[in-house]
Design a protein around this motif. Structure first.
Motif, PDB file in Angstrom:
ATOM      1  N   PHE A  82     -82.613 -55.705 -35.958  1.00  0.00           N
ATOM      2  CA  PHE A  82     -83.362 -56.630 -35.116  1.00  0.00           C
ATOM      3  C   PHE A  82     -83.283 -58.001 -35.760  1.00  0.00           C
ATOM      4  CE2 PHE A  82     -86.828 -59.065 -33.496  1.00  0.00           C
ATOM      5  CZ  PHE A  82     -86.815 -58.725 -32.140  1.00  0.00           C
ATOM      6  N   VAL A  83     -82.715 -58.956 -35.042  1.00  0.00           N
ATOM      7  CA  VAL A  83     -82.628 -60.316 -35.578  1.00  0.00           C
ATOM      8  C   VAL A  83     -83.197 -61.289 -34.549  1.00  0.00           C
ATOM      9  CG1 VAL A  83     -80.654 -59.963 -37.115  1.00  0.00           C
ATOM     10  CG2 VAL A  83     -80.252 -60.553 -34.740  1.00  0.00           C
ATOM     11  N   GLU A  84     -83.875 -62.295 -35.033  1.00  0.00           N
ATOM     12  CA  GLU A  84     -84.393 -63.306 -34.115  1.00  0.00           C
ATOM     13  C   GLU A  84     -84.362 -64.663 -34.772  1.00  0.00           C
ATOM     14  OE1 GLU A  84     -88.513 -62.072 -33.317  1.00  0.00           O
ATOM     15  OE2 GLU A  84     -89.200 -63.683 -34.618  1.00  0.00           O
TER      16      GLU A  84
ATOM     17  N   ALA B 141     -76.414 -58.984 -35.055  1.00  0.00           N
ATOM     18  CA  ALA B 141     -77.151 -57.718 -34.972  1.00  0.00           C
ATOM     19  C   ALA B 141     -76.188 -56.541 -34.970  1.00  0.00           C
ATOM     20  CB  ALA B 141     -78.027 -57.706 -33.715  1.00  0.00           C
ATOM     21  N   LEU B 142     -75.098 -56.662 -34.208  1.00  0.00           N
ATOM     22  CA  LEU B 142     -74.132 -55.558 -34.153  1.00  0.00           C
ATOM     23  C   LEU B 142     -73.441 -55.359 -35.498  1.00  0.00           C
ATOM     24  CD1 LEU B 142     -72.591 -56.158 -30.612  1.00  0.00           C
ATOM     25  CD2 LEU B 142     -73.948 -54.174 -31.337  1.00  0.00           C
ATOM     26  N   THR B 143     -73.126 -56.474 -36.173  1.00  0.00           N
ATOM     27  CA  THR B 143     -72.467 -56.381 -37.479  1.00  0.00           C
ATOM     28  C   THR B 143     -73.362 -55.644 -38.474  1.00  0.00           C
ATOM     29  OG1 THR B 143     -71.388 -58.493 -37.022  1.00  0.00           O
ATOM     30  CG2 THR B 143     -71.383 -57.749 -39.313  1.00  0.00           C
ATOM     31  N   ARG B 144     -74.640 -56.022 -38.474  1.00  0.00           N
ATOM     32  CA  ARG B 144     -75.583 -55.397 -39.400  1.00  0.00           C
ATOM     33  C   ARG B 144     -75.796 -53.921 -39.023  1.00  0.00           C
ATOM     34  NH1 ARG B 144     -81.020 -58.627 -40.280  1.00  0.00           N
ATOM     35  NH2 ARG B 144     -79.530 -60.257 -40.823  1.00  0.00           N
ATOM     36  N   ALA B 145     -75.904 -53.650 -37.734  1.00  0.00           N
ATOM     37  CA  ALA B 145     -76.114 -52.268 -37.288  1.00  0.00           C
ATOM     38  C   ALA B 145     -74.925 -51.390 -37.686  1.00  0.00           C
ATOM     39  CB  ALA B 145     -76.330 -52.228 -35.776  1.00  0.00           C
ATOM     40  N   ALA B 146     -73.707 -51.930 -37.557  1.00  0.00           N
ATOM     41  CA  ALA B 146     -72.504 -51.156 -37.913  1.00  0.00           C
ATOM     42  C   ALA B 146     -72.475 -50.872 -39.412  1.00  0.00           C
ATOM     43  CB  ALA B 146     -71.252 -51.925 -37.485  1.00  0.00           C
ATOM     44  N   GLU B 147     -72.826 -51.890 -40.221  1.00  0.00           N
ATOM     45  CA  GLU B 147     -72.876 -51.682 -41.684  1.00  0.00           C
ATOM     46  C   GLU B 147     -73.840 -50.560 -42.022  1.00  0.00           C
ATOM     47  OE1 GLU B 147     -74.067 -55.431 -43.267  1.00  0.00           O
ATOM     48  OE2 GLU B 147     -72.117 -56.366 -42.797  1.00  0.00           O
ATOM     49  N   ARG B 148     -74.981 -50.593 -41.355  1.00  0.00           N
ATOM     50  CA  ARG B 148     -76.005 -49.590 -41.650  1.00  0.00           C
ATOM     51  C   ARG B 148     -75.590 -48.202 -41.150  1.00  0.00           C
ATOM     52  NH1 ARG B 148     -81.174 -53.418 -40.154  1.00  0.00           N
ATOM     53  NH2 ARG B 148     -81.282 -54.466 -42.175  1.00  0.00           N
ATOM     54  N   ALA B 149     -74.906 -48.156 -40.018  1.00  0.00           N
ATOM     55  CA  ALA B 149     -74.450 -46.858 -39.504  1.00  0.00           C
ATOM     56  C   ALA B 149     -73.469 -46.231 -40.491  1.00  0.00           C
ATOM     57  CB  ALA B 149     -73.792 -47.047 -38.146  1.00  0.00           C
ATOM     58  N   ARG B 150     -72.601 -47.079 -41.044  1.00  0.00           N
ATOM     59  CA  ARG B 150     -71.619 -46.579 -42.025  1.00  0.00           C
ATOM     60  C   ARG B 150     -72.301 -46.173 -43.317  1.00  0.00           C
ATOM     61  NH1 ARG B 150     -67.672 -50.500 -39.892  1.00  0.00           N
ATOM     62  NH2 ARG B 150     -68.747 -52.080 -41.095  1.00  0.00           N
TER      63      ARG B 150
END
Lengths: 162, 292
Positions: free
Chosen positions: B183-185, B279-288
């Motif tokens: 979540f980024v804002e 947000a997608l970049t951070r989410a992908a890092e975390r998924a990996r």
């Protein structure tokens, strides 16, 4: 019950049981100031932005201008008047004096109560954490630097007194 | 200013509250944490004849896991959610968004249900529920109905709640494996309402390609905006800077945010694209990394 009927409010303020009667629409900050005579808590913006009215409600910082007095029935409240003990300034107040953490003083009660809650949660804060921690209180005089210095300086003293 | 006069009720149960709302309908307003309603009373933008305070009702304050959902009671304080280990573990997206809601002083009083029912177009919680496909649990005189966010959030500060209904809780799906969130804002100052906020969830398959992606934005329309078409193109692709850039571009393109005092429509569109990519970049890092 008519709208203007007063209702009893019983609460503990700074360790003392207090009670009064007020209309349900009375804000907690106005009850503290007008009914209990505790004028140390300031009324600034009256809509939960400036933070001048911050008090401790059941151990946590809250804004007394966006809460009804009737909602504080049975609560335990600490206001700015509850900080100094037996004529001795609280370490946080001492630090604000020492580090020029105030000028006109209007935001100071809210700033102190906010800093008190903040230091409970962050006993050894960084400057960035302090700036975020006090961001809910607006000060128009100091530029915040003195306040940040004061909060940082007060942290060890507060830890010792715990 | 000070609130206008009203008659004040503290029902001891949901049933009592519903009876009061059924009797007084549009003339009644529900008070939860009060962090939005009391300012509106002070400004006299809200002038309810009756105020129904939910703070005396027990059992509306809980955080628990139920059949694959994280269930949170409407009167749960935002600060309690922020501090919950269960929330961090089962719903990391919500955990990440919590500290960005107002300030500590606000979150100490503010409730989960109050924020959702208030439905501010720049609020974080509606976007979280929308991104995750959560459910809103509503009680009325005839029992309970469970609503999807796209039906619950109707417009600017408006939900599908009838005047005689209460939001009693929210359910969020618990985190799936190989899923990352972010979540980024951006707001003008810490604690202010977001100019734009993006909630993202990204699930990878065993080979590391995107199996599923969800995005919801706040601050760019009257209700949370779910960017379903833009994220669909990610499915089957390996996460990459180019792919996320492209989703950001598509998201930005489809939005028509209003201009206001705080930001122009063009700036919000631009921000939405940038924040989507982040947000997608951070989410992908975390998924990996398996950290959610």
């Amino acid at each position: 019950m008519k709208m203007s009927d007063k209702v009893p409010v019983r609460l503990t303020v700074n360790g003392t049981s207090r009670e009064g009667r007020c209309e349900p629409r009375k804000l907690l900050v106005d009850f503290l100031r007008e009914d209990l005579g505790l004028t140390g808590t300031h009324v600034g913006c009256e809509h939960g932005i400036c933070g001048a009215c911050t008090i401790m409600l059941n151990g946590e910082a809250a804004r007394s201008c966006i809460m009804l007095a009737v909602q504080a029935d049975g609560a335990e409240i600490v206001t700015i008047e509850g900080l100094a003990q037996a004529g001795q300034l609280h370490p946080l107040q001492e630090a604000f004096r020492e580090h020029h953490g105030l000028q006109c003083g209007f935001c100071t009660p809210g700033m102190l109560m906010t800093a008190l809650d903040f230091l409970h949660v962050h006993p050894d804060p960084t400057e960035a954490e302090i700036r975020e921690g006090i961001s809910a209180v607006l000060c128009r005089c100091t530029g915040y630097q003195g306040i940040v210095n004061a909060v940082k300086a007060a942290a060890p003293a507060l830890n010792r007194s715990r | 200013m000070k609130p206008p006069p009203f008659e004040y009720f503290t029902p001891a149960s949901v049933e009592d509250a519903l009876a009061l709302l059924g009797e007084h309908r549009e003339q009644a307003k529900v008070l939860a944490g009060g962090q939005s309603l009391v300012p509106l009373l002070n400004f006299r933008l809200a002038r309810p004849r009756y105020l129904v305070d939910l703070n005396g009702i027990p059992h509306l304050d809980y955080i628990r896991e139920e059949d694959g959902w994280l269930a949170i009671g409407a009167m749960t304080r935002q600060r309690a959610v922020e501090r919950s280990a269960l929330v961090r573990d089962r719903c990391p997206l919500l955990a990440e968004a919590m500290p960005q809601i107002g300030h500590v002083q606000i979150r100490n009083r503010g409730t989960i249900g109050g924020s959702l029912a208030h439905a501010d177009p720049a609020a974080e919680l509606p976007a979280i529920v929308a991104a995750l496909g959560g459910r809103l649990v509503v009680r009325g005189p005839d029992g309970e109905r469970v609503m999807a966010p796209e039906r619950f959030f109707v417009g600017y500060l408006t939900t599908a709640l009838e005047p005689f209904e209460l939001l009693v809780g929210v359910r969020l799906p618990v985190r799936r494996s190989r899923t990352g969130h972010a979540f980024v804002e951006v707001s003008r100052r810490h604690g202010d309402f977001a100019l734009v906020g993006v909630a993202a969830a990204l699930t990878l398959d065993a080979a590391g390609a995107c199996a599923d992606a969800a995005l919801a934005l706040t601050g760019v329309g009257p209700t949370p905006v779910v960017a379903a078409a833009a994220t669909r193109v990610l499915v089957g692709q390996r996460p990459s800077a180019e792919a996320f850039q492209e989703v950001g571009r598509r998201v930005s393109e489809t939005l028509e945010p209003d201009s206001d005092l705080h930001a122009s429509s063009e700036y919000r569109k631009h921000l939405a694209g940038v924040l989507t990519r982040r947000a997608l970049t951070r989410a992908a890092e975390r998924a990996r990394g398996g950290e959610g």
